[in-house]
Structures are given as C-alpha cells and as structure tokens.
Design a protein around this motif. Structure first.
Motif, short mmCIF file in Angstrom:
data_model
loop_
_atom_site.label_atom_id
_atom_site.label_comp_id
_atom_site.label_asym_id
_atom_site.label_seq_id
_atom_site.Cartn_x
_atom_site.Cartn_y
_atom_site.Cartn_z
N GLY A 62 36.46 29.45 50.02
CA GLY A 62 37.41 30.25 49.27
C GLY A 62 38.86 30.00 49.66
N SER A 182 41.87 37.89 43.06
CA SER A 182 40.45 38.10 43.32
C SER A 182 39.94 37.02 44.28
N SER A 184 36.64 36.42 47.59
CA SER A 184 35.48 37.00 48.26
C SER A 184 35.94 37.92 49.39
N THR A 187 36.44 36.08 52.70
CA THR A 187 37.67 35.29 52.77
C THR A 187 38.87 36.18 53.07
N VAL A 307 37.84 42.08 44.29
CA VAL A 307 37.11 42.26 45.53
C VAL A 307 38.10 42.42 46.66
#
Length: 310
Positions: A62, A182, A184, A187, A307
């Motif tokens: 990511g 956005s 993860s 990350t 997220v």
C-alpha cells in the motif's frame, strides 16, 4: 433476511465497541507492568519499533500507491493521536503523578471530544445526548475517585495529561472531518507508528538509554503493548470512528476506567471498590442516550467510506 442482517450488524457493532474498550484498557495494564521493568519511555520506544517491524510486510504494498500529502496526513495523526497522547501521560507519571490520577484525567477524553464535536459537520451533540454525557461522566468519576491522589507532585505536572487529552481529541476530530485518502488500516497504522518513533527515541535518550534491557519481563511488557494496546487499541479506536458517531464512541470510552480497575483486580490483585460497579451502571445507562439522534452507519457519514486506523 433484513431482520437477520440487522441483528448481525448490531452484534458486530457491539463486538467492535467492546473490543475497543478492552484494548484501550490494556494499555494502562501494560504500562502498569512495564513500569516495574524499566523506563516507560524506553518501553514505549521499543513498543513502536516492534510494531513497525510487524506491520511493514502488510503495509509495504500500500505504501507504493501513496502520495506525499497522504504520508503527511497520516504522520500528523500519529504525532497527535499517539505521540501527543502517550508522551505527556508517561511524562506525568515519571514526574510523580499517581497512575490512577493520570488515568482519570486522561479519561476526560470522551468529554472533550463530545464538547468539541460541534466543529465537525453532522456531529453536534444535542438533545438526550447531553443527559447521556452527564451519566457517563458521573459513572467515570465515581469509578475512578478511589484511585486519585492530588498531593503527589506539583500542580503544573497534572496539566500534562490534560495536554494529552487535547492532542488525541484534536486528532480524532481532524480524522472525522478530513479522513484523507483511502488506504488499508495496516498501512495507515504503519505510517503513524513510524512518525512517533523519533519522538520516543529522543525522550528515551534524554533519560540515558535507548537499548532494551535483556530481561524477560521487559520483553513481555513490550509485546503486550504492541499486540493489545497498539494494534488492538488504536486499530479498534479508528475502526469504530469509521462506523459510529463521535458521541457513541465517547460514551463507550467512559467504560475504560472501571474496566481497567476490574482488570487490575483480576491480574494484580488490586483492591476493587464498590464504586467501580456503580460507575459501570451509570455509564451503561448513559451510552444508549449518547447514541441517539445519530444513525451509526457508514452511509450516515461521508467519511465512513474511508478506512482509518491509528
């Protein structure tokens, strides 16, 4: 089918909130343990170094897709939500504030967030939520009163946990209002953890040592803080911020002091006063009221599509 889906959603929501409270409480338990093993700053430094090592393989892919401003955004969150919260609390304990007193002041965080929530569109506290806030605050104060010691050190040192509360509250509102790109959760957490490593390296170095002591107790304490307080505590906190209103999250966080006291009673044999149970009851009465007037779904909040983690 809709009824089953709704029930599953409620169960999932409840589990997330419970996990957040338990993980948040685990940090106080972990520091209670490592305080007997060495410097709190040193333990915190290696807590985040180890967390970064664990997170790197999951975050590596990511990281390549991120722009510079994304790194800055998450780095600022890390500095304020992690470094700005943990650093002043650890400093206050090092300078003589009783852990129970520091915990009490730090757990005014939910009150601070709710009061400042009006600065975030769609998050203003209103109606029955104020009664819920009063019940939750009363429960937290009743549960924590027995562990407070105000005469341990100078008054100005007690302002350090207040700074910690303001720092995390600012990070919370910043992330709710401007969730950023956005990415993860792992990350985001990796970037935030890396941002605070230099801070605690300096603090530990000022105390004279940055190498970890070769003791089993110290290693166990650091691993505890990595798994439960870092990955669990900050991870569940930002995941809940994605899903729920600020008011509901804040209400549930008022359960942290009594949960911590019960945990310390079970693990360390600390005395458990009846006021802790009274505090739990008051807080449980207030949490549903704090959840009123908001629809706690990702669709209700544009920021919910992102997220977040910390």
């Amino acid at each position: 089918m809709n009824v089953i889906h709704t029930r599953l959603s409620l169960v999932t929501s409840g589990l997330l909130l419970v996990a957040m409270v338990v993980s948040w409480s685990s940090g106080f338990i972990g520091y209670r343990y490592v305080a007997d093993q060495g410097s709190v700053y040193l333990a915190t430094l290696w807590r985040f170094i180890l967390a970064a090592v664990v997170l790197l393989p999951f975050a590596w892919k990511g990281l390549h897709a991120l722009r510079g401003r994304d790194l800055v955004h998450q780095g600022l969150l890390g500095l304020f939500a992690i470094g700005g919260y943990i650093g002043p609390i650890a400093a206050s304990i090092q300078l003589g504030v009783a852990p129970g007193t520091a915990s009490l002041i730090a757990n005014l965080l939910p009150l601070t967030i709710v009061v400042l929530a009006g600065s975030v569109p769609g998050q203003r506290t209103r109606g029955w939520q104020w009664l819920g806030l009063a019940l939750c605050l009363s429960g937290m104060l009743v549960a924590s009163a027995a562990s407070v010691e105000w005469d341990a050190t100078d008054l100005w040192v007690h302002s350090l946990p207040v700074l910690a509360v303001l720092s995390l509250a600012a990070a919370t509102l910043y992330q709710k209002a401007l969730p950023g790109a956005s990415m993860s959760a792992l990350t985001a957490l990796f970037i935030q953890v890396c941002a605070v490593i230099p801070v605690f390296a300096v603090l530990a170095g000022l105390e004279g040592e940055i190498r970890p002591p070769m003791r089993t107790g110290f290693a166990v304490g650091v691993v505890w803080l990595v798994i439960f307080a870092t990955l669990g505590g900050y991870g569940f906190y930002w995941l809940c911020l994605q899903r729920f209103s600020i008011q509901r999250i804040s209400g549930v966080l008022f359960l942290t002091p009594p949960v911590t006291m019960i945990w310390a009673w079970l693990q360390f044999g600390d005395p458990l006063v009846g006021s802790a149970m009274v505090g739990v009851v008051l807080t449980l009465l207030g949490v549903p009221l704090l959840g009123m007037n908001h629809v706690d779904t990702p669709c209700a909040d544009k920021a919910g599509r992102h997220v977040r983690s910390s």
